[in-house]
Scaffold this motif. Structure first.
Motif, PDB file in Angstrom:
ATOM      1  N   LYS A 150       8.392   7.381   3.862  1.00  0.00           N
ATOM      2  CA  LYS A 150       7.989   8.661   3.282  1.00  0.00           C
ATOM      3  C   LYS A 150       6.847   8.435   2.303  1.00  0.00           C
ATOM      4  CE  LYS A 150      12.313  11.256   3.690  1.00  0.00           C
ATOM      5  NZ  LYS A 150      13.354  12.038   2.974  1.00  0.00           N
ATOM      6  N   ALA A 151       5.995   9.439   2.176  1.00  0.00           N
ATOM      7  CA  ALA A 151       4.855   9.324   1.273  1.00  0.00           C
ATOM      8  C   ALA A 151       5.298   9.006  -0.147  1.00  0.00           C
ATOM      9  CB  ALA A 151       4.036  10.619   1.308  1.00  0.00           C
ATOM     10  N   LYS A 152       6.349   9.674  -0.623  1.00  0.00           N
ATOM     11  CA  LYS A 152       6.787   9.468  -2.000  1.00  0.00           C
ATOM     12  C   LYS A 152       7.304   8.051  -2.225  1.00  0.00           C
ATOM     13  CE  LYS A 152      11.581  11.066  -1.455  1.00  0.00           C
ATOM     14  NZ  LYS A 152      12.624  11.997  -1.951  1.00  0.00           N
ATOM     15  N   ASP A 153       7.913   7.449  -1.207  1.00  0.00           N
ATOM     16  CA  ASP A 153       8.500   6.129  -1.371  1.00  0.00           C
ATOM     17  C   ASP A 153       7.446   5.026  -1.374  1.00  0.00           C
ATOM     18  OD1 ASP A 153      11.139   7.104  -1.531  1.00  0.00           O
ATOM     19  OD2 ASP A 153      11.248   7.241   0.651  1.00  0.00           O
ATOM     20  N   ILE A 154       6.431   5.149  -0.543  1.00  0.00           N
ATOM     21  CA  ILE A 154       5.397   4.115  -0.550  1.00  0.00           C
ATOM     22  C   ILE A 154       4.547   4.240  -1.808  1.00  0.00           C
ATOM     23  CG2 ILE A 154       3.723   5.448   0.821  1.00  0.00           C
ATOM     24  CD1 ILE A 154       4.350   1.621   0.905  1.00  0.00           C
ATOM     25  N   ILE A 155       4.334   5.455  -2.297  1.00  0.00           N
ATOM     26  CA  ILE A 155       3.589   5.619  -3.547  1.00  0.00           C
ATOM     27  C   ILE A 155       4.368   5.006  -4.704  1.00  0.00           C
ATOM     28  CG2 ILE A 155       2.757   7.322  -5.218  1.00  0.00           C
ATOM     29  CD1 ILE A 155       2.047   9.112  -2.814  1.00  0.00           C
ATOM     30  N   ALA A 156       5.686   5.200  -4.716  1.00  0.00           N
ATOM     31  CA  ALA A 156       6.518   4.582  -5.759  1.00  0.00           C
ATOM     32  C   ALA A 156       6.426   3.064  -5.704  1.00  0.00           C
ATOM     33  CB  ALA A 156       7.967   5.035  -5.604  1.00  0.00           C
ATOM     34  N   ALA A 157       6.359   2.505  -4.496  1.00  0.00           N
ATOM     35  CA  ALA A 157       6.243   1.055  -4.345  1.00  0.00           C
ATOM     36  C   ALA A 157       4.900   0.555  -4.861  1.00  0.00           C
ATOM     37  CB  ALA A 157       6.438   0.672  -2.879  1.00  0.00           C
ATOM     38  N   PHE A 158       3.830   1.291  -4.572  1.00  0.00           N
ATOM     39  CA  PHE A 158       2.519   0.916  -5.109  1.00  0.00           C
ATOM     40  C   PHE A 158       2.527   0.978  -6.637  1.00  0.00           C
ATOM     41  CE2 PHE A 158       0.640   1.567  -0.860  1.00  0.00           C
ATOM     42  CZ  PHE A 158      -0.276   0.531  -0.842  1.00  0.00           C
ATOM     43  N   THR A 159       3.144   2.012  -7.188  1.00  0.00           N
ATOM     44  CA  THR A 159       3.197   2.157  -8.649  1.00  0.00           C
ATOM     45  C   THR A 159       3.918   0.984  -9.287  1.00  0.00           C
ATOM     46  OG1 THR A 159       3.172   4.569  -8.432  1.00  0.00           O
ATOM     47  CG2 THR A 159       3.966   3.658 -10.515  1.00  0.00           C
ATOM     48  N   LYS A 160       4.939   0.479  -8.621  1.00  0.00           N
ATOM     49  CA  LYS A 160       5.727  -0.625  -9.166  1.00  0.00           C
ATOM     50  C   LYS A 160       5.054  -1.981  -8.965  1.00  0.00           C
ATOM     51  CE  LYS A 160      10.363  -2.680  -8.990  1.00  0.00           C
ATOM     52  NZ  LYS A 160      11.727  -2.558  -8.401  1.00  0.00           N
ATOM     53  N   PHE A 161       4.496  -2.218  -7.774  1.00  0.00           N
ATOM     54  CA  PHE A 161       4.039  -3.558  -7.432  1.00  0.00           C
ATOM     55  C   PHE A 161       2.517  -3.738  -7.429  1.00  0.00           C
ATOM     56  CE2 PHE A 161       8.163  -3.083  -5.188  1.00  0.00           C
ATOM     57  CZ  PHE A 161       8.870  -4.051  -5.894  1.00  0.00           C
ATOM     58  N   ALA A 162       1.775  -2.665  -7.299  1.00  0.00           N
ATOM     59  CA  ALA A 162       0.311  -2.760  -7.286  1.00  0.00           C
ATOM     60  C   ALA A 162      -0.281  -1.604  -8.074  1.00  0.00           C
ATOM     61  CB  ALA A 162      -0.203  -2.762  -5.851  1.00  0.00           C
ATOM     62  N   PRO A 163       0.101  -1.469  -9.348  1.00  0.00           N
ATOM     63  CA  PRO A 163      -0.334  -0.307 -10.132  1.00  0.00           C
ATOM     64  C   PRO A 163      -1.843  -0.220 -10.329  1.00  0.00           C
ATOM     65  CG  PRO A 163       0.674  -1.971 -11.539  1.00  0.00           C
ATOM     66  CD  PRO A 163       0.941  -2.392 -10.127  1.00  0.00           C
ATOM     67  N   ALA A 164      -2.536  -1.357 -10.253  1.00  0.00           N
ATOM     68  CA  ALA A 164      -3.979  -1.336 -10.456  1.00  0.00           C
ATOM     69  C   ALA A 164      -4.712  -0.573  -9.351  1.00  0.00           C
ATOM     70  CB  ALA A 164      -4.515  -2.765 -10.542  1.00  0.00           C
ATOM     71  N   LEU A 165      -4.059  -0.386  -8.217  1.00  0.00           N
ATOM     72  CA  LEU A 165      -4.692   0.362  -7.125  1.00  0.00           C
ATOM     73  C   LEU A 165      -4.599   1.868  -7.322  1.00  0.00           C
ATOM     74  CD1 LEU A 165      -3.612  -1.592  -3.905  1.00  0.00           C
ATOM     75  CD2 LEU A 165      -5.923  -1.372  -4.805  1.00  0.00           C
ATOM     76  N   ASN A 166      -3.627   2.318  -8.078  1.00  0.00           N
ATOM     77  CA  ASN A 166      -3.354   3.752  -8.163  1.00  0.00           C
ATOM     78  C   ASN A 166      -4.534   4.558  -8.683  1.00  0.00           C
ATOM     79  OD1 ASN A 166      -0.843   3.574  -7.054  1.00  0.00           O
ATOM     80  ND2 ASN A 166       0.293   3.799  -8.972  1.00  0.00           N
ATOM     81  N   GLU A 167      -5.115   4.119  -9.788  1.00  0.00           N
ATOM     82  CA  GLU A 167      -6.178   4.924 -10.407  1.00  0.00           C
ATOM     83  C   GLU A 167      -7.414   5.029  -9.523  1.00  0.00           C
ATOM     84  OE1 GLU A 167      -9.593   6.220 -12.358  1.00  0.00           O
ATOM     85  OE2 GLU A 167      -9.329   4.099 -11.819  1.00  0.00           O
ATOM     86  N   PRO A 168      -7.992   3.900  -9.038  1.00  0.00           N
ATOM     87  CA  PRO A 168      -9.202   4.054  -8.217  1.00  0.00           C
ATOM     88  C   PRO A 168      -8.956   4.783  -6.900  1.00  0.00           C
ATOM     89  CG  PRO A 168      -8.467   1.768  -8.222  1.00  0.00           C
ATOM     90  CD  PRO A 168      -7.674   2.473  -9.266  1.00  0.00           C
ATOM     91  N   VAL A 169      -7.828   4.529  -6.242  1.00  0.00           N
ATOM     92  CA  VAL A 169      -7.572   5.174  -4.962  1.00  0.00           C
ATOM     93  C   VAL A 169      -7.250   6.653  -5.158  1.00  0.00           C
ATOM     94  CG1 VAL A 169      -6.116   5.197  -2.908  1.00  0.00           C
ATOM     95  CG2 VAL A 169      -6.841   3.021  -3.890  1.00  0.00           C
ATOM     96  N   SER A 170      -6.455   6.957  -6.204  1.00  0.00           N
ATOM     97  CA  SER A 170      -6.128   8.354  -6.490  1.00  0.00           C
ATOM     98  C   SER A 170      -7.390   9.156  -6.790  1.00  0.00           C
ATOM     99  CB  SER A 170      -5.164   8.437  -7.662  1.00  0.00           C
ATOM    100  OG  SER A 170      -4.869   9.780  -7.978  1.00  0.00           O
TER     101      SER A 170
END
Length: 483
Positions: free
Chosen positions: A207-227
């Motif tokens: 699910k979209a929400k679950d993979i986003i939660a995984a990115f937030t936990k394990f690869a948070p540095a990707l969230n800001e530029p990709v978002s």
């Protein structure tokens, strides 16, 4: 049964299938083993309503250079895509998958996404759908699901998934012990014999929400530029172009390294059906089904008393003949020929590297160059002249343009052309020609319902593709490439 949105990853250069696959037109767009391209087959496999699954329109992530190839190939198989997200630069699978998840999360946080590469072969579609269905219960429980292929031989070109134990026939998902990098031949043989290893297919369900939660936990540095790249994306002729400045800040990293190898929330679905990512000419040979002598031929190829060999010609005017060959792959195109021992299939990428170092155009480009309106092919190139064959799709038009350094002669050999030159418009039929003087503002169109083909002779002091001024362009391109 939930609606499943296929996320088709359509990047990469496919260097191990050179010379047929090149950076300008990689393997996913090439008919390698069937009449359809790998991309077309991948999309068809994940389209429409099936017995137990219901697929939404596919979301495609691709590069700007491939966007019109994507839509053209989808139109050819009668499939309308959902969103086509344009990656400004290659950043591997993690940023691409996160971008797709953020895009769909904004519409529905519960969206179920099936992520698949566009360059794989899965002959048994029903078995693959059954594997997808078996992973849905884990997805509903909040799990991230990956698919592992039961090995048929000791393969060194794939990464592996090591399982806690051998999967039972009745189990839908199994527990993962660890990811394993591509092994050498001896280690690969040991893993296949153990029975607790699967090939890593790079296919995911979540699910979209679950993979986003995984990115937030394990690869948070990707969230800001990709978002930011997604939120600041611009619509461009129906494509969604991710913001280049934000995208450039995203780390170049695979989904395995970024998330999957770190999470304890991953379930594996074993898949026993046929599968290949056609990661080398040996895989193409295997997938094509060798005859009783182990020989496979494609196109203008003839094998005489050969064994365990692949001969292929993709040139209209080049016949390749092998006599007494053993364990040889020979692939011929109009501008390049590869001849190698079959055991060296994974080393073909070395040839591409060497050619790049030499500055050889064949390393990355074809004589045939694809454009939004069709394609052109270089036939003859001289110091002050060039001859091309130009193929324009029905209803398509090149840009309104002019040149500083060259004039052009056009001879229509198939179909009908509408030619604008300065203030005049001409209809040019088969066996007729028109001359475009240096500096004339001109446009070429195909007003008909069949492809239009012409021979173009360029003459002048400079015949580079960047000798162009565009005044109007339905494809919103800048200065530079032909058309």
């Amino acid at each position: 049964m939930p609606l499943i949105t296929p996320i088709i990853l359509c990047g990469g250069s496919g260097t191990r299938l050179w010379p047929l696959s090149r950076k300008s037109y990689p393997k996913q767009f090439v008919p390698l083993v069937d009449e359809e391209s790998l991309f077309q087959a991948s999309v068809k496999r994940l389209s429409g309503a099936h017995k137990a699954l219901n697929f939404a329109a596919p979301t495609v992530l691709t590069a700007s250079d491939f966007r019109f190839i994507v839509t053209e190939q989808l139109a050819a198989i009668g499939i309308d895509p959902g969103a086509v997200l344009i990656e400004p630069a290659g950043r591997n699978t993690a940023p691409a998958i996160l971008a797709a998840a953020l895009y769909h999360f904004a519409k529905n946080p519960e969206a179920v996404m099936l992520v698949a590469p566009s360059d794989q072969v899965v002959p048994d579609v029903s078995a693959f759908h059954a594997a997808i269905e078996s992973g849905l219960s884990a997805v509903e429980a909040g799990k991230l699901v990956t698919f592992g292929i039961r090995p048929t031989h000791a393969e060194t070109a794939y990464g592996y998934l090591e399982l806690i134990a051998q999967p039972e026939a009745s189990s839908a998902t199994v527990d993962l012990k660890q990811f394993v990098e591509k092994p050498d031949a001896a280690r690969a043989a040991e893993m296949v014999a153990a029975g607790t290893y699967l090939w890593n297919a790079g296919i995911f369900l979540f699910k979209a929400k679950d993979i986003i939660a995984a990115f937030t936990k394990f690869a948070p540095a990707l969230n800001e530029p990709v978002s930011t790249a997604v939120s600041a994306a611009q619509v461009d002729l129906g494509f969604l172009r991710l913001d280049p400045k934000s995208w450039a800040k995203a780390e170049d990293i695979s989904i395995d390294y970024a998330v999957m190898e770190k999470t304890d929330n991953l379930a594996v679905v074993p898949f026993d059906g046929g599968w290949s990512d056609l990661g080398g000419w040996d895989a193409v040979w295997r997938e094509a089904g060798p005859d009783e002598s182990g020989v496979v031929t494609f196109g203008g190829a003839t094998a005489i008393e050969c064994e365990n060999s692949l001969l292929r010609s993709d040139s209209e005017n080049l016949e390749i003949v092998g006599i007494g060959l053993r364990n040889v792959m020979a692939i011929a195109m109009s501008d390049a020929v590869l001849v190698a021992d079959m055991s060296r299939a994974q080393d073909v990428k070395k040839a591409v590297s060497v050619l790049r170092t030499k500055g050889a155009e064949q390393a990355q480009k074809f004589q045939k160059d694809h454009r939004p309106w069709g394609w052109f092919e270089r036939l003859v190139v001289g110091g002050r002249f060039q001859v091309k064959r130009i193929h324009v799709q029905p209803g398509a038009a090149l840009s309104l343009q002019s040149h500083f350094h060259r004039s052009e002669h056009w001879i229509v050999v198939e179909g009908t052309a509408r030619v604008t030159m300065d203030d005049e418009v001409h209809i040019v039929s088969e066996n007729q020609s028109v001359y475009i003087p240096l500096g004339a503002v001109h446009r070429l169109e195909n007003p008909g319902k069949v492809p239009m083909v012409l021979i173009e002779v360029q003459t002048g002091s400079y015949i580079g593709e960047d000798d162009i001024i565009r005044y109007e362009d339905v494809y919103s391109r800048g200065q530079g490439a032909k058309g």
